[in-house]
Scaffold this motif. Sequence first.
Motif, PDB file in Angstrom:
ATOM      1  N   UNK A   1       0.461  -1.126   0.073  1.00  0.00           N
ATOM      2  CA  UNK A   1      -0.412   0.223  -0.180  1.00  0.00           C
ATOM      3  C   UNK A   1       1.386   1.615   0.200  1.00  0.00           C
ATOM      4  N   UNK A   2       1.153   1.971  -1.117  1.00  0.00           N
ATOM      5  CA  UNK A   2       1.931   2.950  -1.508  1.00  0.00           C
ATOM      6  C   UNK A   2       1.422   4.061  -0.080  1.00  0.00           C
ATOM      7  N   UNK A   3       0.528   4.310   0.079  1.00  0.00           N
ATOM      8  CA  UNK A   3      -0.533   5.640   0.916  1.00  0.00           C
ATOM      9  C   UNK A   3      -0.150   5.104   1.819  1.00  0.00           C
ATOM     10  N   UNK A   4       0.524   4.183   2.500  1.00  0.00           N
ATOM     11  CA  UNK A   4       0.532   3.896   3.442  1.00  0.00           C
ATOM     12  C   UNK A   4       1.702   3.175   3.903  1.00  0.00           C
ATOM     13  N   UNK A   5       2.639   3.090   3.446  1.00  0.00           N
ATOM     14  CA  UNK A   5       3.976   3.023   3.025  1.00  0.00           C
ATOM     15  C   UNK A   5       4.654   3.952   3.369  1.00  0.00           C
ATOM     16  N   UNK A   6       4.159   5.428   2.546  1.00  0.00           N
ATOM     17  CA  UNK A   6       5.051   6.592   2.804  1.00  0.00           C
ATOM     18  C   UNK A   6       4.313   6.871   4.088  1.00  0.00           C
TER      19      UNK A   6
END
Length: 362
Positions: free
Chosen positions: A141-146
């Motif tokens: 999940x690119x949003x959570x990872x960022x």
Amino acid sequence: MYLIFGGRSGEHEVSLMSARNVLEAIDKSRYEVIPVGITREGRWIRSGDPLKALLEGVERGGGIPVALLADPGVRDLVPLASPGDAAPGVSAARPSGDPPAVFFPVLHGTYGEDGTIQGLLEMAGVPYVGCGVLASAVGMDKAVAKALFAQAGLPVVPHRVFLRPRWEREPGLVAAEAEAAFGYPCFVKPANLGSSVGVSKPKSRSELEGALAEAFRFDRKVLVEAAVDAREIEVAVLGNDDPVVSVPGEVVPGREFYDYEDKYVEDRARLLIPAPLEPAQAEEARRLALAAYRCIDGAGMARVDLFLERGSGRFYVNEVNTIPGFTRISMFPKLMEASGIPYPELVDRLIQLAIERWRDRQ
Ligand code: ATP
Ligand code: MG
Ligand code: MG
Ligand code: MG
């Protein structure tokens, strides 16, 4: 060892390529390999030649074979103690107490790299290659990872996250907000995918609207990011608590950006290994890669993708891929090879790491 491939993902084909290479490379005198294919619809194929069946688009198979996960009979199929213990392809009986067979999900994207199959394997109590549930889900999940990277003080590209219901309600406002924040070009990508599927680089309002529609085909959550004029640096990480960090590599895209065509269709992207970096930059890349890996609680392996901005010389952590492309010519195995771990040994180590993590969790 069960090799699981295919799957319900936009990266289904990529998984088949990776799986074919693992099947070819694996030392069959040490491991009995049982291929398990998953169709695009999520049906599991265990009999015959599942890889061939998927490559030929033959759709036959059933639901999740829970029996396969729970079958104590598979406990014989652990890696043999040493080469030569048994004839090729023959599994040796093991004393009780040994770990059950290792599962190797060579699945990219949804239902494979995102923690879902990891949860299934976790519940079944079997060892499996790669990251656990949390790291897989966060990495996907690119949003959570960022959000986690930023919180850990790692540099991330400015971005905004949009959800499908809002976009369906007010597509014009979403586009206007993204345009005002980042201008053009910018990057639009589904939050949970890989291989650049659904990623675009719009240069105008109408392209942005098309890019949002395309990304929302794949996910209910979409990121719009500032476009960074950057070199693409990738670092491979291998290990559980004390991971090995590879030399950095560089991708020089053959197209405007490293899109799906460039990755798998055309053959113009170049991989530079090691990346031509100043020693201090290379160290910084490795430091950031390890920090990103630890930040998501990585285990087994991951490929960390970084951007090195031209001009400023600043690094950004773009993403962590917890099941990176695994063909012989993929970046992850090549980086490991350049760091002293050739492909067959890499597969071996991953299996050992899976067993180590499984033991730690007993
Ligand atoms: P994979 O998992 O195969 O590495 P992905 O689908 O997860 O890819 P990203 O790695 O985020 O997607 O993006 C794909 C490519 O798009 C990058 O390798 C890069 O070429 C380009 N790209 C993505 N975001 C940006 C950005 N903010 N600025 C510049 N280029 C970008
Ligand atoms: Mg990715
Ligand atoms: Mg990926
Ligand atoms: Mg990437």
